[in-house]
Design a protein around this motif. Structure first.
Motif, PDB file in Angstrom:
ATOM      1  N   ASP A 115      -4.785  -1.828   2.206  1.00 32.64           N
ATOM      2  CA  ASP A 115      -3.395  -1.879   1.770  1.00 32.64           C
ATOM      3  C   ASP A 115      -2.895  -3.307   1.526  1.00 32.64           C
ATOM      4  N   PRO A 119      -0.132  -2.693  -1.412  1.00 31.91           N
ATOM      5  CA  PRO A 119       0.970  -2.386  -0.497  1.00 31.91           C
ATOM      6  C   PRO A 119       1.986  -1.395  -1.050  1.00 31.91           C
ATOM      7  N   VAL A 120       2.151  -1.367  -2.362  1.00 32.51           N
ATOM      8  CA  VAL A 120       3.191  -0.497  -2.932  1.00 32.51           C
ATOM      9  C   VAL A 120       2.665   0.905  -3.200  1.00 32.51           C
ATOM     10  N   LEU A 124      -1.037   2.511  -8.303  1.00 33.47           N
ATOM     11  CA  LEU A 124      -0.810   1.353  -9.178  1.00 33.47           C
ATOM     12  C   LEU A 124      -1.995   0.397  -9.107  1.00 33.47           C
ATOM     13  N   GLU A 128      -0.169  -4.804 -10.684  1.00 32.99           N
ATOM     14  CA  GLU A 128       1.216  -4.330 -10.699  1.00 32.99           C
ATOM     15  C   GLU A 128       1.930  -4.574  -9.377  1.00 32.99           C
ATOM     16  N   GLN A 129       1.227  -5.125  -8.410  1.00 26.98           N
ATOM     17  CA  GLN A 129       1.854  -5.328  -7.094  1.00 26.98           C
ATOM     18  C   GLN A 129       1.407  -6.647  -6.460  1.00 26.98           C
ATOM     19  N   GLU A 132       3.999  -8.428  -3.955  1.00 24.82           N
ATOM     20  CA  GLU A 132       4.061  -7.690  -2.694  1.00 24.82           C
ATOM     21  C   GLU A 132       2.767  -7.877  -1.906  1.00 24.82           C
ATOM     22  N   ARG A 135       2.713 -11.172  -0.116  1.00 25.04           N
ATOM     23  CA  ARG A 135       3.551 -11.141   1.086  1.00 25.04           C
ATOM     24  C   ARG A 135       2.850 -10.375   2.212  1.00 25.04           C
ATOM     25  N   ARG A 136       2.260  -9.254   1.848  1.00 28.13           N
ATOM     26  CA  ARG A 136       1.579  -8.465   2.875  1.00 28.13           C
ATOM     27  C   ARG A 136       0.361  -9.219   3.423  1.00 28.13           C
ATOM     28  N   GLU A 143      -1.006 -11.810  11.601  1.00 30.32           N
ATOM     29  CA  GLU A 143      -0.710 -10.904  12.716  1.00 30.32           C
ATOM     30  C   GLU A 143      -1.700  -9.754  12.878  1.00 30.32           C
ATOM     31  N   ARG A 144      -1.890  -8.998  11.803  1.00 36.14           N
ATOM     32  CA  ARG A 144      -2.680  -7.771  11.955  1.00 36.14           C
ATOM     33  C   ARG A 144      -4.170  -8.081  12.164  1.00 36.14           C
TER      34      ARG A 144
END
Lengths: 244, 244
Positions: A115, A119-120, A124, A128-129, A132, A135-136, A143-144
């Motif tokens: 993801d 992420p969106v 898509l 296209e993302q 986002e 940022r993810r 963190e993750r």
């Protein structure tokens, strides 16, 4: 009759987690979608099972296994199925159950890794993302990713049988899941993973050992092992990677 | 000794999937984090297990179960563990395996439902990712939600024992998972789900029947059943909902 593995033929993707267990357990299997049509293979053969199922058992998505009248889908469950029947899972019940929990957590980790570039939505394209995803990716790297790898490191450290394996005193399928996840992360986030041996020494030692392990070596150098690419789970997009 | 369930006490969240199976299977269990400290409960009691584990078995996150020396984590695995030992899983092996695959698919569905309001990252508040959430919600309502619900409908339709239950000829834990997912979707996406009975008649009939089923009714009207709220998986944000 050989077990049948069904997965997209053009990417290692989630299917590779199952393939690794099948290979290391030395199970006789047919990698259906990668076989020629004349041998009952190809993507159409896979789509037929997705459409019609086996005696009312319909998989949601690949990978899945067909073994006689059994249909097992979901990556973690496929790995569990093969490993528990072929000597790649702990025998003691409490450890067997903990290994299953671990396998499902690895599946969650893999979903989060996927993801990052989607992420969106899976419907898509990455293109296209991109904002986002960027940022993810930052939250993932900061963190993750450490949250998951810290946890694997803690599990290795807490293993009463020593830090060589995640569960018990020998190789099991959950080690293979961690191995492939780390290999994928090294491909997708080389800058972030450059310092991994300092941060997660036991995890990285396990992976380094497995890379040279005789049980994996033949498979890893065979043409059955596919290279990572930008259609799979683990994709190298330089703009999503950074040292931290 | 009663089984111990560990989950955040302020939300139904993923813990509710396990709780439903425990309740319907009539298992003697202690809902640790919701018990008073004097009875060995509270969040601190949960954090202790997350920190120290049980004999080297460390959960990644709640929910998890402790049953003697066994630690079982991951929602689907907790449900499987309780159901298979307490008469809420199919007995025939091929159906048992398919039910497990189904439970893991429901876990994936729930993860996607969660990510609608958290597309960029779990470490951020919803308010920090509202535009991205709105974009993801559209793809969810139009593609992912129908993809999953179409599949459940097909599984019910293809069941050789009839469309009353997902697997076999009686209630099993996977029906409870679908039930709670639909209840949550009805809460989070009331406009989108208004036409659900037309689109997925067998799914909605199963849910309607379970709502009145004597095995669930007592629990659903008890104070052990928590209401959905905007800290959990299923959140009602009107801006994310629409008829299609």
């Amino acid at each position: 009759m050989p077990v049948e593995l069904y997965y997209w033929p053009m990417i290692p993707g989630r299917g590779e987690f199952v393939r690794l267990v099948l290979e290391v357990a030395d199970v006789d299997y047919r990698d259906i979608a990668r076989l020629p049509v004349e041998e009952g293979g190809g993507i159409d053969a896979m789509m037929t099972v997705i459409k019609s199922g086996i005696d009312g058992k319909i998989p949601f998505a690949p990978p899945f296994l067909v073994d006689g009248d059994r249909l097992v889908s979901q990556t973690a469950e496929c790995c569990i199925y093969v490993a528990e029947r072929n000597g790649l899972a702990p025998r003691e019940e409490a450890l067997r159950l903990f290994a299953r929990s671990l396998a499902l957590t690895t599946a969650d980790f893999v979903a989060e890794i996927h993801d990052v570039h989607h992420p969106v939505g899976t419907g898509l394209y990455y293109e296209e993302q991109k904002p986002e995803a960027k940022r993810r990716a930052e939250g993932f790297r900061r963190e993750r990713l450490p949250k998951f790898l810290n946890w694997y490191e803690r599990v290795l450290t807490a293993n009463p049988k020593g830090p060589d394996w995640l569960v018990g005193d020998r190789l099991s399928y959950v080690d293979l899941g961690l191995f492939h996840s780390i290999e994928g992360l090294g491909y997708a986030f080389p800058k972030r993973m450059a310092s991994a041996s300092d941060s997660w020494p036991k995890v990285m030692a396990l992976v380094a050992r497995l890379r040279e392990d005789h049980r994996l070596r033949d498979y890893l150098s065979s043409d059955r092992r596919m290279a990572f690419n930008e259609d799979g789970i683990f994709r190298y997009y330089p703009e999503l990677d950074a040292e931290n």
